[in-house]
Design an enzyme around this catalytic site. Structure first.
Site, mmCIF file in Angstrom:
data_model
loop_
_atom_site.group_PDB
_atom_site.id
_atom_site.type_symbol
_atom_site.label_atom_id
_atom_site.label_comp_id
_atom_site.label_asym_id
_atom_site.label_seq_id
_atom_site.Cartn_x
_atom_site.Cartn_y
_atom_site.Cartn_z
ATOM 1 N N HIS A 171 -2.253 -5.275 1.459
ATOM 2 C CA HIS A 171 -3.554 -5.904 1.174
ATOM 3 C C HIS A 171 -3.326 -7.361 0.787
ATOM 4 O O HIS A 171 -2.334 -7.682 0.141
ATOM 5 C CB HIS A 171 -4.241 -5.189 -0.005
ATOM 6 N N ASN A 186 -2.161 0.242 6.940
ATOM 7 C CA ASN A 186 -1.661 -1.036 7.453
ATOM 8 C C ASN A 186 -0.787 -1.796 6.458
ATOM 9 O O ASN A 186 -0.650 -3.011 6.536
ATOM 10 C CB ASN A 186 -2.838 -1.890 7.949
ATOM 11 N N LYS A 221 0.825 -1.211 0.000
ATOM 12 C CA LYS A 221 0.000 0.000 0.000
ATOM 13 C C LYS A 221 0.867 1.272 0.000
ATOM 14 O O LYS A 221 2.068 1.221 0.298
ATOM 15 C CB LYS A 221 -0.942 -0.031 1.217
ATOM 16 N N PHE A 265 -15.482 3.889 6.571
ATOM 17 C CA PHE A 265 -14.110 4.224 6.181
ATOM 18 C C PHE A 265 -13.870 4.172 4.675
ATOM 19 O O PHE A 265 -12.747 4.373 4.217
ATOM 20 C CB PHE A 265 -13.117 3.305 6.910
ATOM 21 N N THR A 287 -5.816 -6.951 10.606
ATOM 22 C CA THR A 287 -6.115 -5.681 9.927
ATOM 23 C C THR A 287 -5.593 -4.490 10.740
ATOM 24 O O THR A 287 -4.984 -3.581 10.184
ATOM 25 C CB THR A 287 -7.642 -5.539 9.727
ATOM 26 N N ARG A 343 2.234 -6.501 8.960
ATOM 27 C CA ARG A 343 1.510 -5.353 9.526
ATOM 28 C C ARG A 343 2.071 -4.951 10.895
ATOM 29 O O ARG A 343 2.050 -3.777 11.243
ATOM 30 C CB ARG A 343 0.013 -5.661 9.589
HETATM 31 P P1 IDP Z 1 -8.198 -6.579 5.427
HETATM 32 O O1 IDP Z 1 -7.351 -5.653 4.581
HETATM 33 O O2 IDP Z 1 -7.445 -7.088 6.629
HETATM 34 O O3 IDP Z 1 -8.852 -7.670 4.627
HETATM 35 P P2 IDP Z 1 -10.802 -5.268 5.467
HETATM 36 O O4 IDP Z 1 -11.796 -5.383 6.584
HETATM 37 O O5 IDP Z 1 -11.089 -5.997 4.201
HETATM 38 O O6 IDP Z 1 -9.371 -5.666 6.047
HETATM 39 O O7 IDP Z 1 -10.649 -3.710 5.158
HETATM 40 C C1 IDP Z 1 -9.983 -3.276 3.985
HETATM 41 C C2 IDP Z 1 -9.043 -2.163 4.371
HETATM 42 O O8 IDP Z 1 -9.809 -1.055 4.853
HETATM 43 C C3 IDP Z 1 -8.076 -2.456 5.540
HETATM 44 O O9 IDP Z 1 -6.912 -3.156 5.138
HETATM 45 C C4 IDP Z 1 -7.753 -1.072 6.033
HETATM 46 O O10 IDP Z 1 -6.802 -0.398 5.200
HETATM 47 C C5 IDP Z 1 -9.098 -0.388 5.887
HETATM 48 N N1 IDP Z 1 -9.907 -0.481 7.113
HETATM 49 C C6 IDP Z 1 -10.512 -1.578 7.637
HETATM 50 N N2 IDP Z 1 -11.174 -1.301 8.755
HETATM 51 C C7 IDP Z 1 -11.009 0.031 8.959
HETATM 52 C C8 IDP Z 1 -11.468 0.938 9.968
HETATM 53 O O11 IDP Z 1 -12.167 0.569 10.923
HETATM 54 N N3 IDP Z 1 -11.076 2.242 9.842
HETATM 55 C C9 IDP Z 1 -10.295 2.694 8.812
HETATM 56 N N4 IDP Z 1 -9.857 1.863 7.840
HETATM 57 C C10 IDP Z 1 -10.198 0.560 7.916
HETATM 58 MG MG MG Z 2 -10.242 -7.527 3.111
#
Ligand code: IDP
Ligand code: MG
Length: 141
Positions: free
Chosen positions: A118, A115, A12, A60, A94, A105
């Protein structure tokens, strides 16, 4: 029977800004992922919205898609047995605050949004995400 699986990962914009590309790719290789293709690129806000369409209703979504279109990223197609789950394990939770020691991460993530990496979360999303960034001929190997 052991079957090879493919997954899509993205270094990212936050991790690119920290000069972490090499360290993260080294983790893929050390953990026996085969790099099928990779490309460095920037995506537009609209492209980020399409990629993360599954999160369109989340609070978000706007901030996430601003972030993902804020600078260069590196997209990679990776292959190994159990690639999807193994990559998720190597990435860590995450929220980097909850990520295990030794995960990408934990090392590079700064916040739940910024983070570092992806990774696809299932076979169907991996299929969509691989074809979002790579053409059929690039994956035909
Ligand atoms: P993942 O990347 O671990 O699969 P997802 O729930 O699919 O997590 O969320 C996609 C991306 O959205 C995360 O990697 C992160 O960058 C962002 N994200 C997830 N949850 C939050 C949040 O609560 N606040 C802000 N950004 C978030
Ligand atoms: Mg995801």
């Amino acid at each position: 029977m052991k079957t090879l699986q493919r997954t899509l990962t993205i270094v990212k914009p936050d991790a690119v800004r920290k000069n972490a590309i090499g360290d993260i790719i080294e983790q893929f290789e050390k953990n026996n992922f085969r790099i099928l293709c990779l490309k460095m690129l920037e995506i537009s806000k609209h492209q980020a919205e399409q990629f993360y369409a599954v999160h369109a209703a989340k609070p978000f979504y706007n901030s996430l898609t601003d972030f993902m279109s804020s600078g260069p990223i590196v997209a990679l197609a990776l292959e190994k047995e159990n690639a999807i789950a193994d990559l998720r394990k190597l990435m860590g939770a995450t929220n980097p605050a909850n990520a295990e020691e030794g995960t990408i991460r934990k090392k590079w993530g700064a916040s739940i949004e910024h983070n570092a990496i992806h990774g696809s979360d299932a076979e169907d999303t991996a299929g969509f995400e691989l074809s979002f960034f790579f053409a059929g001929y690039e994956l035909a190997k």
